[in-house]
Design an enzyme around this catalytic site. Structure first.
Site, PDB file in Angstrom:
ATOM      1  N   GLU A   1       0.810  -1.212   0.000  1.00  0.00           N
ATOM      2  CA  GLU A   1       0.000   0.000   0.000  1.00  0.00           C
ATOM      3  C   GLU A   1       0.846   1.265   0.000  1.00  0.00           C
ATOM      4  O   GLU A   1       1.851   1.373   0.714  1.00  0.00           O
ATOM      5  CB  GLU A   1      -0.935   0.003   1.219  1.00  0.00           C
ATOM      6  CG  GLU A   1      -1.912  -1.167   1.202  1.00  0.00           C
ATOM      7  CD  GLU A   1      -3.010  -1.026   2.235  1.00  0.00           C
ATOM      8  OE1 GLU A   1      -3.529   0.085   2.422  1.00  0.00           O
ATOM      9  OE2 GLU A   1      -3.349  -2.044   2.859  1.00  0.00           O
ATOM     10  N   ASP A   2       0.402   2.216  -0.820  1.00  0.00           N
ATOM     11  CA  ASP A   2       0.857   3.607  -0.728  1.00  0.00           C
ATOM     12  C   ASP A   2       2.325   3.815  -1.088  1.00  0.00           C
ATOM     13  O   ASP A   2       2.963   4.706  -0.532  1.00  0.00           O
ATOM     14  CB  ASP A   2       0.629   4.163   0.683  1.00  0.00           C
ATOM     15  CG  ASP A   2      -0.822   4.158   1.111  1.00  0.00           C
ATOM     16  OD1 ASP A   2      -1.642   3.550   0.398  1.00  0.00           O
ATOM     17  OD2 ASP A   2      -1.146   4.739   2.148  1.00  0.00           O
TER      18      ASP A   2
ATOM     19  N   CYS B   1      -6.519   4.545  -2.372  1.00  0.00           N
ATOM     20  CA  CYS B   1      -6.751   3.102  -2.415  1.00  0.00           C
ATOM     21  C   CYS B   1      -8.139   2.677  -2.885  1.00  0.00           C
ATOM     22  O   CYS B   1      -8.256   1.842  -3.786  1.00  0.00           O
ATOM     23  CB  CYS B   1      -6.438   2.476  -1.061  1.00  0.00           C
ATOM     24  SG  CYS B   1      -7.320   3.179   0.331  1.00  0.00           S
TER      25      CYS B   1
ATOM     26  N   ASP C   1      -0.411  -0.301  -4.564  1.00  0.00           N
ATOM     27  CA  ASP C   1      -1.811   0.007  -4.919  1.00  0.00           C
ATOM     28  C   ASP C   1      -2.011   1.449  -5.360  1.00  0.00           C
ATOM     29  O   ASP C   1      -3.071   1.801  -5.853  1.00  0.00           O
ATOM     30  CB  ASP C   1      -2.769  -0.385  -3.785  1.00  0.00           C
ATOM     31  CG  ASP C   1      -2.703   0.522  -2.566  1.00  0.00           C
ATOM     32  OD1 ASP C   1      -1.728   1.291  -2.417  1.00  0.00           O
ATOM     33  OD2 ASP C   1      -3.641   0.459  -1.751  1.00  0.00           O
TER      34      ASP C   1
END
Length: 629
Positions: free
Chosen positions: A38-39, A77, A242
């Site tokens: 993530e991120d 997201c 993501d």
């Protein structure tokens, strides 16, 4: 292993001498393992980042194929994951606003449902976050939990397994780790040119690189588990982030820093017919984006790609020619409204800002939890930022154009450079063609969309021909130009029968500011428009034309509207006026009391109320705010 032919009739051809070994395809379906983090932008050694410590990703890239131009279609997201799971741009399906809960069209199915019908065992461990109505989030996976795992499948059953880590999530820099405990040192960080050199900024960057290193170790463990299970030789591994992130001006923003993601695919030798290049270790410069993932997996599995999917397969028998563009979008980010669209070719990025009267640096509760954000804001307020660092806190240009090869951090806007006029025209047209082609729902204000859809999916609504979307998009394109010579057209459009066209006409007058003075009487008339969204924009335009009392009266009335999105819109405007009288404070309290029983997850109005009370140092000890989380 269960044997399902990847392509019908293939076994009839295996004995033909004309078929080369490289063209032969195994009978069994490949396993597919997705590892998502993530991120994080491409902060990895294999992408040329010398500060990053990513031995596992570097090894994976050497064994697979590294995509140099891979993009999240949304820089945050939930809309990005919505696009992934459906193969439809979230702004086409009506799901582009962060943390929204609208129904999807029954025409659109989830990617795992296609694979399960083919015989795959589909697991998700464990984040979903698909940005749609909860009632439709069932029967997607065989397993979706912290315990979900491909090892739980039937013997020899092919699997599609997703493992997601939040090690590198934005929240990883919310709590400061002591400098002496960091492995990457703040004084060694090379700051991007748009970030000021503050201690907090350096520390957040260094801490984040530690988290990327930890994420890389997680990837290594997942690959080791696959090896130990004896599955590496028949499993295609995808790794990707993501969306970009996480420091200010990356996540949530349609720049390279918010949308460019690391993307690596390792394909075993037995599936070499899927290789995108002659041999592993190659870099692939094809433009790919998340909308392409669903059709690509269907292509790998030999499943016909449904016509409604908007992406293009980049592997398998249904692989298309390389696309010319990748497209991105930005809508409401939690409690703050904004709207941008972006188009990217191999070299240039074009951004169209449909709300140029809003700064990029709108206060978002969650974003401001990182110490680097308030430090950047304070540096700007103290006059310590250069033009590149100040741009984040000042009104946006309507259009932005960057040469990402010469200007990878995108700080030199080429819109006004005559040498790039043809490129600007080409990408401007590509953007309008795209938003028109996919029926972009972002051109309808969220509060109006909610009323118009009335429980129906926005995707279906826009395809009933009840909404004059072309006229709405044309009005938005006209309004955001900020040209005084278009004033008569904008005034005329205030009488249009469609509320979204009127909304954009009022927006155009807001953008014109003092140049819209002669339209003031007409703006006053639409304060009583049947559309609350039109009234709110007209009120903001009138406020800056000096009609503050009339404007504030309209805005406070909007706080009584049943839609939380109308209330959030009005509260945004109140915040930007910097007005906070006892009357406004009491109106906030009344709004909270009136809707205190509303426990819906859409209560972003409460987040803005919290911010206004905090900013104005209001004692709220006797007031309870059940804000959305």
């Amino acid at each position: 292993m269960k044997t399902t032919p990847l392509f019908l009739g293939f076994t009839m051809l295996t004995g033909l001498a004309a078929t080369s070994c490289a063209d032969q395809q195994p009978d069994e379906l490949p396993n597919i393992l997705w590892l998502t983090s993530e991120d994080n932008s491409p902060f990895a050694g294999c992408y040329g980042d010398e500060f990053a410590t990513t031995p596992n990703l570097d090894q994976l890239a050497s064994e697979g194929f590294l995509y140099t131009h891979a993009y999240a279609n949304a820089p945050v997201c939930a809309p990005a994951r919505n696009t992934i799971i459906t193969g439809v741009y979230a702004n086409s399906g009506g799901h582009q606003h962060m943390r929204s809960y609208y129904p999807k069209s029954e025409l659109i199915h989830f990617l795992p449902q296609f694979l399960r019908e083919k015989g795959y065992y589909c697991t998700n461990n464990h984040k979903e976050d698909y940005n749609m109505a909860a009632g439709q989030l069932h029967d997607i996976w065989d397993e979706s939990s912290r315990e979900a795992h491909y090892k739980n499948r039937e013997n020899d059953q092919p699997f599609f397994a997703v493992f997601n880590t939040n090690i590198s999530h934005e929240s990883s820099i919310h709590k400061t780790i002591p400098t002496e405990q960091l492995r990457h040192q703040p004084d060694e960080v090379k700051l991007p040119p748009y970030h000021p050199d503050t201690p907090e900024m350096r520390h957040d960057w260094a801490q984040y690189y530690d988290k990327v290193e930890d994420m890389d170790a997680w990837v290594g463990k997942q690959l080791q588990a696959l090896d130990e299970a004896g599955l590496a030789e028949n499993t295609i591994v995808f790794y990707f982030g993501d969306h970009g992130g996480v420091l200010g001006r990356s996540k949530r923003f349609v720049y390279e820093s918010g949308t460019h993601v690391p993307f690596i695919i390792r394909i075993p030798e037995r599936y070499k017919h899927l290789f995108p290049a002659k041999k592993p270790g190659a870099k692939i410069d094809r433009l790919i984006s998340f909308v392409d993932l669903a059709p690509t997996l269907l292509s790998i599995a030999g499943i016909p790609i449904p016509e409604y999917m908007q992406g293009k397969a980049f592997l398998g028998k249904q692989k298309t020619a390389d696309p010319e563009y990748a497209y991105m979008f930005r809508g409401r980010m939690d409690e703050r409204y904004d709207m941008s669209r972006a188009v990217r070719d191999q070299q240039f990025r074009y951004i169209r800002n449909y709300m140029p009267y809003r700064i990029y640096g709108q206060h978002i509760n969650y974003l401001w939890k990182a110490p680097s954000m308030p430090s950047w804001e304070q540096a700007y307020l103290k006059g310590q930022c250069n033009p590149a660092q100040s741009a984040f806190w000042e009104p946006k240009p309507v259009e932005e154009l960057y040469d990402t090869e010469k200007d990878p951090w995108e700080v030199h806007n080429l819109v006004n450079d005559p040498n790039y006029s043809k490129t600007l025209e080409r990408l401007r047209k590509a953007n309008k063609d795209w938003v028109s082609r996919i029926y972009d729902s972002g051109f309808i204000p969220e509060a109006e969309r909610q009323l118009l859809a009335d429980g129906q999916s926005v995707y279906d609504l826009l395809r009933t021909n009840q909404i004059p979307l072309k006229a709405i998009i044309d009005a938005a394109e006209l309004a955001t130009l900020g040209r005084k010579d278009k004033l008569p057209q904008l005034v005329q459009l205030l009488d249009h029968e469609n509320e979204s066209v009127r909304y954009w006409a009022a927006t155009g007058l807001l953008i014109l500011g003092a140049d819209a003075r002669e339209a003031q009487p007409k703006l006053e008339q639409v304060l009583d428009d049947s559309s609350v969204s039109v009234s709110i924009v007209a009120a903001e335009a009138l406020y800056y034309l000096g009609e503050k009392e009339k404007a504030l009266t309209t805005l406070l009335a909007a706080l009584k509207h049943p839609s939380p999105f109308a209330r959030t819109h009005a509260l945004n405007v109140i915040d930007y006026t910097h007005e906070f009288t006892p009357t406004i404070q009491e109106a906030l309290f009344q709004m909270v009391r009136k809707f205190e029983d509303d426990k819906s997850p859409d209560r972003y109005d409460l987040r803005v109320v919290e911010w206004l009370l905090d900013k104005n140092q209001v004692d709220r000890s006797n007031m309870t705010l059940n804000s959305a989380k």
